[in-house]
Write an enzyme that holds these catalytic residues in place. Structure first.
Site, short mmCIF file in Angstrom:
data_model
loop_
_atom_site.label_atom_id
_atom_site.label_comp_id
_atom_site.label_asym_id
_atom_site.label_seq_id
_atom_site.Cartn_x
_atom_site.Cartn_y
_atom_site.Cartn_z
N CYS A 1 39.32 7.65 31.24
CA CYS A 1 40.75 7.87 31.51
C CYS A 1 40.99 9.16 32.28
O CYS A 1 42.13 9.45 32.65
CB CYS A 1 41.55 7.87 30.21
SG CYS A 1 41.27 9.34 29.21
N CYS B 1 43.47 5.98 25.83
CA CYS B 1 42.32 5.86 26.74
C CYS B 1 41.85 4.40 26.70
O CYS B 1 41.59 3.85 25.63
CB CYS B 1 41.20 6.78 26.28
SG CYS B 1 39.65 6.46 27.15
N LEU C 1 0.84 -1.20 0.00
CA LEU C 1 0.00 0.00 0.00
C LEU C 1 0.87 1.24 0.00
O LEU C 1 1.94 1.27 0.61
CB LEU C 1 -0.88 0.02 1.25
CG LEU C 1 -1.92 -1.09 1.38
CD1 LEU C 1 -2.55 -1.05 2.76
CD2 LEU C 1 -2.99 -0.93 0.31
N LYS D 1 -5.03 -1.22 10.29
CA LYS D 1 -3.88 -1.86 9.64
C LYS D 1 -3.20 -2.71 10.70
O LYS D 1 -2.47 -2.21 11.56
CB LYS D 1 -2.94 -0.81 9.06
CG LYS D 1 -1.82 -1.42 8.23
CD LYS D 1 -1.18 -0.38 7.34
CE LYS D 1 -0.16 -0.99 6.39
NZ LYS D 1 1.04 -1.46 7.06
N GLU E 1 -10.33 0.57 7.68
CA GLU E 1 -9.99 -0.66 8.40
C GLU E 1 -8.76 -0.41 9.25
O GLU E 1 -7.98 0.51 8.97
CB GLU E 1 -9.69 -1.79 7.40
CG GLU E 1 -10.85 -2.12 6.49
CD GLU E 1 -10.46 -3.11 5.38
OE1 GLU E 1 -9.40 -3.77 5.50
OE2 GLU E 1 -11.21 -3.20 4.40
N CYS F 1 37.23 12.81 30.59
CA CYS F 1 36.79 11.51 30.10
C CYS F 1 36.39 10.63 31.29
O CYS F 1 37.16 10.48 32.23
CB CYS F 1 37.91 10.84 29.30
SG CYS F 1 37.53 9.13 28.87
N LYS G 1 -0.61 6.38 8.26
CA LYS G 1 0.27 6.14 9.41
C LYS G 1 -0.30 6.82 10.64
O LYS G 1 -0.82 7.93 10.54
CB LYS G 1 1.66 6.71 9.12
CG LYS G 1 2.40 5.97 8.04
CD LYS G 1 2.99 4.72 8.60
CE LYS G 1 3.53 3.84 7.49
NZ LYS G 1 3.91 2.52 7.93
N TYR H 1 -9.06 -9.49 5.57
CA TYR H 1 -9.39 -8.14 5.12
C TYR H 1 -9.49 -7.96 3.61
O TYR H 1 -9.70 -6.86 3.13
CB TYR H 1 -8.41 -7.11 5.68
CG TYR H 1 -6.93 -7.40 5.47
CD1 TYR H 1 -6.38 -7.48 4.22
CD2 TYR H 1 -6.11 -7.58 6.58
CE1 TYR H 1 -5.05 -7.74 4.04
CE2 TYR H 1 -4.76 -7.84 6.41
CZ TYR H 1 -4.23 -7.92 5.14
OH TYR H 1 -2.90 -8.18 4.98
N LYS I 1 -9.96 2.16 1.91
CA LYS I 1 -10.17 1.61 0.57
C LYS I 1 -11.44 2.22 0.01
O LYS I 1 -12.40 2.46 0.77
CB LYS I 1 -10.34 0.08 0.65
CG LYS I 1 -9.16 -0.63 1.31
CD LYS I 1 -9.44 -2.10 1.60
CE LYS I 1 -8.26 -2.69 2.36
NZ LYS I 1 -8.49 -4.08 2.82
N ASP J 1 -0.76 -5.02 12.56
CA ASP J 1 0.69 -5.15 12.47
C ASP J 1 1.07 -6.61 12.68
O ASP J 1 1.51 -7.02 13.75
CB ASP J 1 1.35 -4.26 13.53
CG ASP J 1 2.84 -4.12 13.29
OD1 ASP J 1 3.31 -4.51 12.21
OD2 ASP J 1 3.53 -3.62 14.19
N CYS K 1 37.41 12.28 23.45
CA CYS K 1 38.56 11.97 24.28
C CYS K 1 39.71 11.81 23.30
O CYS K 1 39.67 10.92 22.45
CB CYS K 1 38.34 10.68 25.06
SG CYS K 1 39.84 10.15 25.90
S1 IVH Z 1 -5.13 -4.40 2.11
C1 IVH Z 1 -4.36 -4.61 -2.22
N1 IVH Z 1 -5.95 -4.19 4.57
O1 IVH Z 1 -0.48 -3.94 5.16
C2 IVH Z 1 -4.47 -4.26 -0.79
N2 IVH Z 1 -3.64 -4.63 4.22
O2 IVH Z 1 1.37 -2.33 3.30
C3 IVH Z 1 -3.59 -5.09 0.04
N3 IVH Z 1 -2.35 -4.90 6.26
O3 IVH Z 1 0.88 -6.41 3.12
C4 IVH Z 1 -3.57 -4.87 1.46
N4 IVH Z 1 -4.01 -4.60 7.67
O4 IVH Z 1 0.12 -7.07 5.41
C5 IVH Z 1 -4.89 -4.40 3.78
N5 IVH Z 1 -6.85 -4.03 6.69
C6 IVH Z 1 -5.79 -4.23 5.91
C7 IVH Z 1 -4.51 -4.49 6.42
C8 IVH Z 1 -3.45 -4.67 5.53
C9 IVH Z 1 -2.72 -4.86 7.55
C10 IVH Z 1 -0.97 -5.08 5.79
C11 IVH Z 1 -0.80 -6.19 4.81
C12 IVH Z 1 -0.14 -5.60 3.61
C13 IVH Z 1 0.40 -4.33 4.15
C14 IVH Z 1 0.43 -3.28 3.07
#
Ligand code: IVH
Length: 716
Positions: A432, A452, A103, A138, A136, A429, A335, A246, A311, A140, A447
Site C-alpha cells: 500500500c 492495506c 531408539l 540409520k 549401522e 509497505c 543424529k 537390520y 548397538k 530413512d 504495516c
Molecule cells: S534398530 C530395537 N537399526 O529407526 C531396535 N533401526 O528410531 C530397533 N532404523 O523404527 C531399531 N535404520 O525404522 C534399527 N539400522 C537400523 C535402522 C533402524 C533405520 C529406524 C527404524 C526404527 C527407527 C528407530
C-alpha cells in the site's frame, strides 16, 4: 524451541498460496512435512512443539487444500492418519509378538560417549574402551517386520505404535529384493528392517511426474510410505522400493547367533539384503569416528540416512542391559548434523500478513537440500537479516531447520562481491506504500494501515477459510480479484456482493457464481463462534470464541460486555477479554458488524444448555467414526455437558473415544500417556455419568498404586 508453527505461519504469510498449482502444491507439501514432523515429535518423543489448536489448524488447512485440489493429494498425506477416518486404503491390524521399539537419540559426540560410558558402568566395566559395538546406517525409510513361517514369507507389518502395526503384506510382497522363500530357515522368523526408495528411483519417478505435468513428490521417505499404502499392489510394484534388514524379531528354534553382527551375517546368507556399510566397532572413540566418516560421506549413498545406529554387539550383553518401555538401552541413534548447501540469494522481499506484520524472506536460486527443493525461506525480521548480514547477490548457506523448515544460515563471505551493500528494510509497505512502523522494543515491523490491500486480502481469506466461516467458492484467487475489481473491501462486503458483476469477471461462469452464492448463503448460518474466529481478533481462538458465544448468547451482548465480564467466562481470561474489548471499541469494527447484520449473518449464540454438566472441565478426544454420533454430534454431546473436545491427545485428556478407523497418532499418544481408551458404549456411559469407565474414582483409587507415568487427568 517452540518456533516451528510460528515459522510455518510466517512462511505462509510470506509465501501466500494461490490457485497456482505449484504454489498450492508447495504449501501442501510444507504443511504435510510439518504435520509429520510434529507427529513424530509427539509419538517418538512425547513432545508437543506447538499448541494443539495450531496443530489442528494446520491439519484443517491441509484438508481444505486437499478438498479443493484432490489432484494434488499426496498418497502419503498425513491427513490419512490424523483425526477423521483415513482417506485411501485401510489395512488390517497386526499385533507384534516382539514389540517394534524406537531408539533413543544422541545429538552429538558427547552424548554418544556418555551413552557408551553409562553402558560400561552398568556392565561393571572400568570404561567403554573395550566395549564391542556394531555401527549401522540409520536408513530413512519405513520400518517393516517380515514374518516367515517354515521358510515362507507370510506377512509384512508396519511398526504402527510399536505394539500393533498394519498388514501391508500384498504391497511388500512386490518388493523384488525381499525373498519369498528361504532355504534352511527356522519354523518362525521375523526380520525387521527398513523399506526405502533409492534416490535414483525417486528422481526418475519425479521426472516421470513432471513429464506428465504432475507435481513432484516431496522426498523418498514419504513417497515410500505412500507407496506402501496403495490399495493396488501393482502401483507399489511400479515404485521400485527396496529393503535393508537390520534386526531379528521373533525367532523360534533359530541358529545360535551370539552377536548382532552374527545375526546380520546369517540374514545375509538367508538371502536378505543387509547393508554392507555395517562395522564392528570397539570403544567409544571409534563410535565418534564412524559418525565423522558418515557426516562426510552420507551423500555418496543412493539412499537417505537420517543418522547412524549403534548397538552393543553381544546379545548376552543386550539382554543384561534390557530396555525401557520405549527403547532398548543397548542401542542408540546418532543424529548427523543437518545437511547444508549453498545457493545464490536472488533477492530479499517483504510480505505483509493479516496482522500487518511485514516479514522479510529470501528468494533463492532453487536448491535441493534435506530432501526437497528450497526456493524461499523466511528471514523473520529486520534484526535477523542484519544479524546474518545476508545481502542480495550473496552466496548463502541453506539448510532445513528441524529437518523441515528451510533456513538461511548465513553468507559465504569469501564469495561476496566487492560492491555489495547491506540490505535495508523498506521504509514503506510494498503493497500500500504507506510507511512501515517498527514499534519501540518490538522485533517486528508492521504495516499499520488497516485498509492495506495485502492485510485486507489476508484477513478476508482467513475469514472465509475452513477454520472460520468456511465459505466455499471464496478462495485466495477470488478474494484477490474481488478486491482488485473494487467489489469488496472487507469480509462484510461478501454478504452484499453483486453477483451480476461477479458473473462479468473473466473466468467466472454461471457455475462458479452459483457456487460462490451458495457458499456465502451457507456462511450466513454459521455458528456465532465461527464468525468471532473469522474476525481475526488477536488471541481469540476457536475455544475462546465458543466460550464467549455460549456465555453471552449474542454478538451484541459480547460487544456490550466489559473486560471483567468476559474475563470471568471459563476459558476466556484477561488477555483474550482485553483484546476482544479493544477490538470492538473501534468504530470500524462496529461498522463491519453492521455489514454482517444487514447481510443476514447469524449473530446468535447456541441455546444455553440445560443438560446436566456431567463433563464439566473434562477433555474428551474422539477419533474415528462412531455408529450413533456424527463427529459434530459427538463434539456437541461433550460440550453441552460442560466438557471440551480437543483435536489431539495430551496429558490432560480424560479419555479417548475410539470409533471405526481411528487416527493412529491419537491412539498411540493415548497409549503412551496412559489415557483411558473408550469404545462407544463407554462413551455413552461417560456422557451420562461423567465417570470414565474402568478408571477408579478418587475414593476407590486411594489404596491403589497410581498408574505409571502421567496419571490420566481427574476422572471423577
Ligand atoms: S534398530 C530395537 N537399526 O529407526 C531396535 N533401526 O528410531 C530397533 N532404523 O523404527 C531399531 N535404520 O525404522 C534399527 N539400522 C537400523 C535402522 C533402524 C533405520 C529406524 C527404524 C526404527 C527407527 C528407530
Amino acid at each position: 524451541m517452540s518456533v516451528p508453527v510460528a515459522r510455518v505461519a510466517g512462511v505462509s504469510e510470506t509465501v501466500p498460496t494461490s490457485d497456482d498449482p505449484t504454489r498450492v502444491a508447495a504449501r501442501m507439501a510444507e504443511l504435510a512435512d510439518e504435520i509429520r514432523r510434529l507427529d513424530v515429535r509427539y509419538h517418538a518423543e512425547g513432545v508437543s512443539d506447538v499448541p494443539d489448536a495450531d496443530y489442528d489448524a494446520m491439519v484443517r488447512e491441509l484438508r481444505a487444500l486437499e478438498a479443493e485440489h484432490p489432484e494434488l493429494v499426496a498418497d502419503d498425506s498425513p491427513t490419512a492418519s490424523v483425526g477423521a477416518a483415513p482417506i485411501g486404503a485401510t489395512f488390517a491390524p497386526v499385533e507384534h509378538r516382539v514389540p517394534m521399539m524406537s531408539l533413543d537419540n544422541a545429538f552429538d559426540a558427547d552424548e554418544l560417549r556418555g551413552w557408551a560410558e553409562r553402558l560400561a558402568r552398568s556392565l561393571e566395566r572400568e570404561d567403554a574402551s573395550d566395549l564391542e559395538f556394531i555401527g549401522e546406517l540409520k536408513i530413512d525409510g519405513i520400518a517393516m517386520s517380515l514374518r516367515y513361517e517354515d521358510g515362507v514369507f507370510v506377512q509384512a507389518a508396519t511398526r504402527g505404535n510399536g505394539k500393533v502395526g498394519e498388514d501391508v503384506t500384498a504391497n511388500v510382497a512386490t518388493i523384488a529384493s525381499i525373498p519369498e522363500r528361504l532355504d534352511g530357515a527356522p519354523p518362525v522368523l521375523e526380520v525387521r528392517g527398513e523399506v526405502y526408495m533409492p534416490n535414483s528411483t525417486f528422481e526418475a519417478l519425479n521426472e516421470a511426474q513432471e513429464a506428465a505435468g504432475k507435481p513432484r513428490y516431496a522426498n523418498p521417505r514419504n513417497t515410500t510410505a505412500g507407496s506402501l499404502r496403495q490399495k493396488d499392489p501393482t502401483i507399489t510394484a511400479s515404485r521400485g522400493l527396496d529393503f535393508w534388514a537390520y534386526q531379528l524379531g521373533e525367532v523360534v528354534d533359530g541358529p545360535d547367533t551370539p552377536r548382532q553382527s552374527d545375526a546380520l551375517d546369517w540374514l545375509g546368507e538367508l538371502g536378505f539384503p543387509v547393508n554392507p556399510e555395517r562395522r564392528r566397532i570397539v570403544g567409544a572413540d571409534a563410535l565418534v569416528g564412524f559418525v565423522e566418516q558418515w557426516t562426510e560421506h552420507r551423500h555418496d549413498l543412493d539412499y537417505d540416512i537420517d543418522g547412524l545406529v549403534f548397538k552393543i554387539d553381544g546379545l548376552d550383553l543386550q539382554r543384561a542391559l534390557g530396555s525401557t518401555s520405549k527403547a532398548p538401552r543397548w542401542a542408540i541413534a546418532s543424529k548427523l548434523p543437518p545437511e547444508e548447501r549453498t545457493t545464490t540469494l536472488l533477492a530479499i522481499e517483504v510480505s505483509v500478513g493479516r496482522t500487518g506484520k511485514a516479514t522479510p524472506f529470501a528468494v533463492l536460486d532453487p536448491v535441493f537440500v534435506g530432501g526437497s527443493t528450497v526456493q524461499m525461506a523466511t528471514l523473520h525480521n529486520d534484526d535477523q537479516v542484519r544479524l546474518k548480514d545476508v545481502r542480495p547477490g550473496d552466496t548463502v548457506i541453506v539448510r532445513k531447520a528441524g529437518d523441515v523448515i528451510p533456513e538461511v544460515v548465513g553468507p559465504v563471505l569469501a564469495d561476496r562481491a566487492a560492491d555489495s551493500e547491506p540490505w535495508v528494510f523498506p521504509s514503506d509497505c510494498p503493497t500500500c506504500a504507506e510507511p512501515l512502523v517498527r514499534p519501540e522494543g518490538e522485533a517486528h515491523t508492521f504495516c499499520v494501515n488497516p485498509f492495506c490491500p495485502a492485510r485486507q486480502q489476508a484477513q478476508i481469506e482467513y475469514f472465509a477459510s475452513r477454520g472460520a466461516m468456511d465459505i466455499d467458492g471464496v478462495g485466495e484467487r477470488t478474494v484477490a480479484l474481488l478486491i482488485a475489481e473494487g467489489l469488496i473491501v472487507d469480509s462484510g462486503d461478501l454478504f452484499h456482493l453483486d453477483f451480476e458483476k461477479v458473473g462479468e469477471l473473466e473466468g467466472y461462469g454461471q457455475t462458479s457464481v452459483d457456487n460462490m452464492r451458495a457458499g456465502i448463503d451457507a456462511a450466513r448460518g454459521r455458528p456465532l463462534a465461527s464468525l468471532l474466529v473469522g474476525l481475526g481478533v488477536r488471541h481469540l481462538g476457536p475455544s475462546g470464541a465458543e466460550a464467549l458465544a455460549r456465555a453471552f448468547g449474542h454478538l451484541d451482548a459480547i460487544m456490550a460486555a466489559d473486560v471483567e465480564a468476559m474475563a470471568a467466562v471459563d476459558g476466556v481470561g484477561p488477555t483474550i477479554a482485553g483484546s476482544v474489548a479493544a477490538y470492538f471499541d473501534d468504530e470500524r469494527a462496529k461498522a463491519l458488524i453492521e455489514k454482517f447484520r444487514s447481510g443476514g449473518v447469524n449473530l446468535v449464540g447456541p441455546e444455553v444448555s440445560e443438560t446436566e454438566q456431567t463433563l464439566a472441565g473434562m477433555a474428551v478426544v474422539v477419533t474415528g467414526t462412531l455408529a450413533g454420533f456424527s463427529r459434530d454430534e459427538a463434539a456437541d454431546a461433550i460440550k453441552s455437558r460442560g466438557g471440551k473436545s480437543p483435536g489431539s491427545v495430551s496429558k490432560k485428556t480424560a479419555a479417548v473415544v475410539v470409533g471405526e478407523s481411528p487416527g493412529a497418532s491419537k491412539l498411540t499418544k493415548a497409549t503412551d500417556l496412559g489415557v483411558p481408551i473408550l469404545d462407544e458404549a463407554g462413551f455413552v456411559s461417560l456422557l451420562e455419568t461423567g465417570v470414565v469407565p474402568g478408571v477408579p474414582t478418587e475414593d476407590a483409587a486411594s489404596d491403589e498404586a497410581a498408574p505409571e507415568g502421567d496419571a490420566p487427568a481427574d476422572a471423577g
